[in-house]
Design a protein around this motif. Sequence first.
Motif, PDB file in Angstrom:
ATOM      1  N   UNK A 278       0.830  -1.200   0.000  1.00  0.00           N
ATOM      2  CA  UNK A 278       0.000   0.000   0.000  1.00  0.00           C
ATOM      3  C   UNK A 278       0.864   1.249   0.000  1.00  0.00           C
ATOM      4  N   UNK A 279       1.962   1.199   0.753  1.00  0.00           N
ATOM      5  CA  UNK A 279       2.861   2.356   0.778  1.00  0.00           C
ATOM      6  C   UNK A 279       3.500   2.581  -0.583  1.00  0.00           C
ATOM      7  N   UNK A 280       3.857   1.487  -1.267  1.00  0.00           N
ATOM      8  CA  UNK A 280       4.483   1.625  -2.570  1.00  0.00           C
ATOM      9  C   UNK A 280       3.523   2.145  -3.627  1.00  0.00           C
ATOM     10  N   UNK A 281       2.203   1.936  -3.392  1.00  0.00           N
ATOM     11  CA  UNK A 281       1.211   2.353  -4.376  1.00  0.00           C
ATOM     12  C   UNK A 281       0.822   3.809  -4.248  1.00  0.00           C
ATOM     13  N   UNK A 282       1.313   4.490  -3.191  1.00  0.00           N
ATOM     14  CA  UNK A 282       0.977   5.898  -3.015  1.00  0.00           C
ATOM     15  C   UNK A 282       1.658   6.706  -4.108  1.00  0.00           C
ATOM     16  N   UNK A 283       0.897   7.550  -4.781  1.00  0.00           N
ATOM     17  CA  UNK A 283       1.439   8.347  -5.859  1.00  0.00           C
ATOM     18  C   UNK A 283       1.481   9.807  -5.446  1.00  0.00           C
ATOM     19  N   UNK A 284       2.517  10.513  -5.857  1.00  0.00           N
ATOM     20  CA  UNK A 284       2.637  11.925  -5.547  1.00  0.00           C
ATOM     21  C   UNK A 284       1.743  12.725  -6.472  1.00  0.00           C
ATOM     22  N   UNK A 285       0.837  13.561  -5.934  1.00  0.00           N
ATOM     23  CA  UNK A 285      -0.044  14.342  -6.783  1.00  0.00           C
ATOM     24  C   UNK A 285       0.738  15.367  -7.575  1.00  0.00           C
ATOM     25  N   UNK A 286       0.329  15.653  -8.826  1.00  0.00           N
ATOM     26  CA  UNK A 286       1.054  16.636  -9.617  1.00  0.00           C
ATOM     27  C   UNK A 286       0.905  18.027  -9.027  1.00  0.00           C
TER      28      UNK A 286
ATOM     29  N   UNK B   5      -0.795  17.556   0.988  1.00  0.00           N
ATOM     30  CA  UNK B   5      -1.166  16.163   0.741  1.00  0.00           C
ATOM     31  C   UNK B   5       0.052  15.326   0.364  1.00  0.00           C
ATOM     32  N   UNK B   6       0.975  15.941  -0.369  1.00  0.00           N
ATOM     33  CA  UNK B   6       2.191  15.212  -0.744  1.00  0.00           C
ATOM     34  C   UNK B   6       3.003  14.861   0.499  1.00  0.00           C
ATOM     35  N   UNK B   7       3.117  15.836   1.425  1.00  0.00           N
ATOM     36  CA  UNK B   7       3.848  15.554   2.659  1.00  0.00           C
ATOM     37  C   UNK B   7       3.135  14.477   3.478  1.00  0.00           C
ATOM     38  N   UNK B   8       1.785  14.562   3.540  1.00  0.00           N
ATOM     39  CA  UNK B   8       1.035  13.576   4.301  1.00  0.00           C
ATOM     40  C   UNK B   8       1.176  12.182   3.689  1.00  0.00           C
ATOM     41  N   UNK B   9       1.155  12.110   2.356  1.00  0.00           N
ATOM     42  CA  UNK B   9       1.333  10.815   1.694  1.00  0.00           C
ATOM     43  C   UNK B   9       2.719  10.245   1.987  1.00  0.00           C
ATOM     44  N   UNK B  10       3.716  11.131   1.977  1.00  0.00           N
ATOM     45  CA  UNK B  10       5.076  10.671   2.258  1.00  0.00           C
ATOM     46  C   UNK B  10       5.187  10.151   3.684  1.00  0.00           C
ATOM     47  N   UNK B  11       4.586  10.897   4.630  1.00  0.00           N
ATOM     48  CA  UNK B  11       4.629  10.462   6.030  1.00  0.00           C
ATOM     49  C   UNK B  11       3.869   9.151   6.202  1.00  0.00           C
ATOM     50  N   UNK B  12       2.697   9.056   5.539  1.00  0.00           N
ATOM     51  CA  UNK B  12       1.901   7.837   5.651  1.00  0.00           C
ATOM     52  C   UNK B  12       2.632   6.650   5.047  1.00  0.00           C
ATOM     53  N   UNK B  13       3.346   6.895   3.939  1.00  0.00           N
ATOM     54  CA  UNK B  13       4.122   5.811   3.333  1.00  0.00           C
ATOM     55  C   UNK B  13       5.233   5.351   4.265  1.00  0.00           C
TER      56      UNK B  13
END
Length: 410
Positions: free
Chosen positions: A6-14, A192-200
Motif C-alpha cells: 500500500x505504501x508503494x502504491x501511493x502516488x505523488x499528486x502533480x 497532501x504530498x507531505x502527508x502521503x510521504x509520512x503515511x508511506x
Amino acid sequence: MSSLQAAQSLETPPKPRWNSDDGFSSTSWEPLRRPVERWPHQFDFLVATLSFSLTLAMWGGVETGSVAGAGALLLAFVGNFALLWRRSHPLQVHALLLVASVITQITPETKGLFALSFSLYSLGRYTADDRASLIGMLVALAYVSIDLLVLGSPEAGNVIAASLVMLLWYAGRRLRFRGEYLRILEERAMYLERERSVEAERAVAKERTRIARELHDIVAHQVSLMTVQAGAARTVATTDPEAATRAMAAVEKAGRQALTEMRHLLDVLRPGRLEKELGPQPGVEDLPRLVDEVRETGLSITLHRGGSSTELPRRVDLAVYRIVQESLTNVMKHAGSDPQVDIHIEISRESVALTVSDDGQGSSAPAGIGHGITGMRERAELLGGSLQARSGPNGGFLIRAVLPVGDSRS
C-alpha cells in the motif's frame, strides 16, 4: 494487500502550475509571462514610460514656460512613474494618481493622467484589503463620472469610458482571487504530498515491524526445537543410536517446517503473487500439531480448548497460534528441565482468552533478553487486546492474553 505494498502504491499528486505576479497561468501566455516574472521592475518601468508618453499624447501640448504648465508636467512625471511601486504599494500609488489627476484636470491645458487606468488594475490585483480596494475604485469611478458625464455630455462613448473604470479594477480583482485560489490549491497539494510521504513511511515502518515479528516467531521457535533435539541426539548418540536417529529426524522436520514458513512469508512480500498461490497461515487448528512437535523435546504439555475456531478472523487465528508458539519457545529456553506446561484457550463470540503457564524455574523470559514478549504484546495490542506476562502463582511463568473477535473480523 500488505501495508508495504500500500505504501508503494501511493502516488505523488502533480503540482499545479499557478499564476505569476500579473496572473498569467495558461501555457499560451508563456512567452509573455516569463519576461514579466524574471524582470518585474524593468517591466514596470516600461509601463510607467508608456503611460507617461500616452499622457503627453493625450494632452497634445503643454506650455512649459508657465508655472501651471511646468507644474502639470511635473505632476504627470511623478504620477506616471509612481507606477514603479504599483505592486508593493498599490493603494498609495492609486491615491497619489487620483490627486494628481484631479489637479491636472483643473488646469485648462491638461486632461488627467493615463496612469490612472494602470493604477486601477493594480489596485484590484495587489491590494489585500477588499474594502480599501473597493473604496479606491468607487472614488475613481466618481471622479471619472463627474468629469465625463456631469461636466461633459452623457454620450455613449463617455458612458463606456466611465464603465472602463470598473472593468479594469474588476479584471485585476478577478486575477487576484484566481491567484489566491491557485495558491491555496498548490499549498494543499504540497500538504497532501507531505502527508502521503509520512503515511508511506509509517506503512513501511509498520510492515518492517510485522516482518521482524513474524521472522522472530518462526526462527526462534524452530531453531529452539532443533537445538534441543540436536542436544538430545548428541547426549544419547553412543548409548541409544535409535533415539539419536529419532531426535535428528525431529531436527530435520523442524528445519523443513521453518523453511516452509519463511518461504510463505517471503512469497507474501513478492509483488504480483496471487493469494490463491500461497499456503494458509497457521491457526488454532494447528496447535495440536505444534504441541506434538514440542512434546518430542521432552516437555509435558496439556492443551485445553473451548469453543469453535471456525469463525475466528484470520488475524486473530494467527495471533493465537504465534503467542502459543512463542510461549513454548520461551519455556524451552528458560524454564529448565522437565517443566509442566498448561495451555488454556477459551473462544467466545466476543473474544479469545488464552493462558500459557508452566512450573519451571522462575521467569521464562529474563529481563533484557530477546523480543518474544514484546512481539506477543504488540500482536495483542494491534488487535485491540491485551497481554500480561508475569511470574506464576506457584512459580514458573504465566502468559495471559485476551483478543477481541468482533473488531478484528476480516
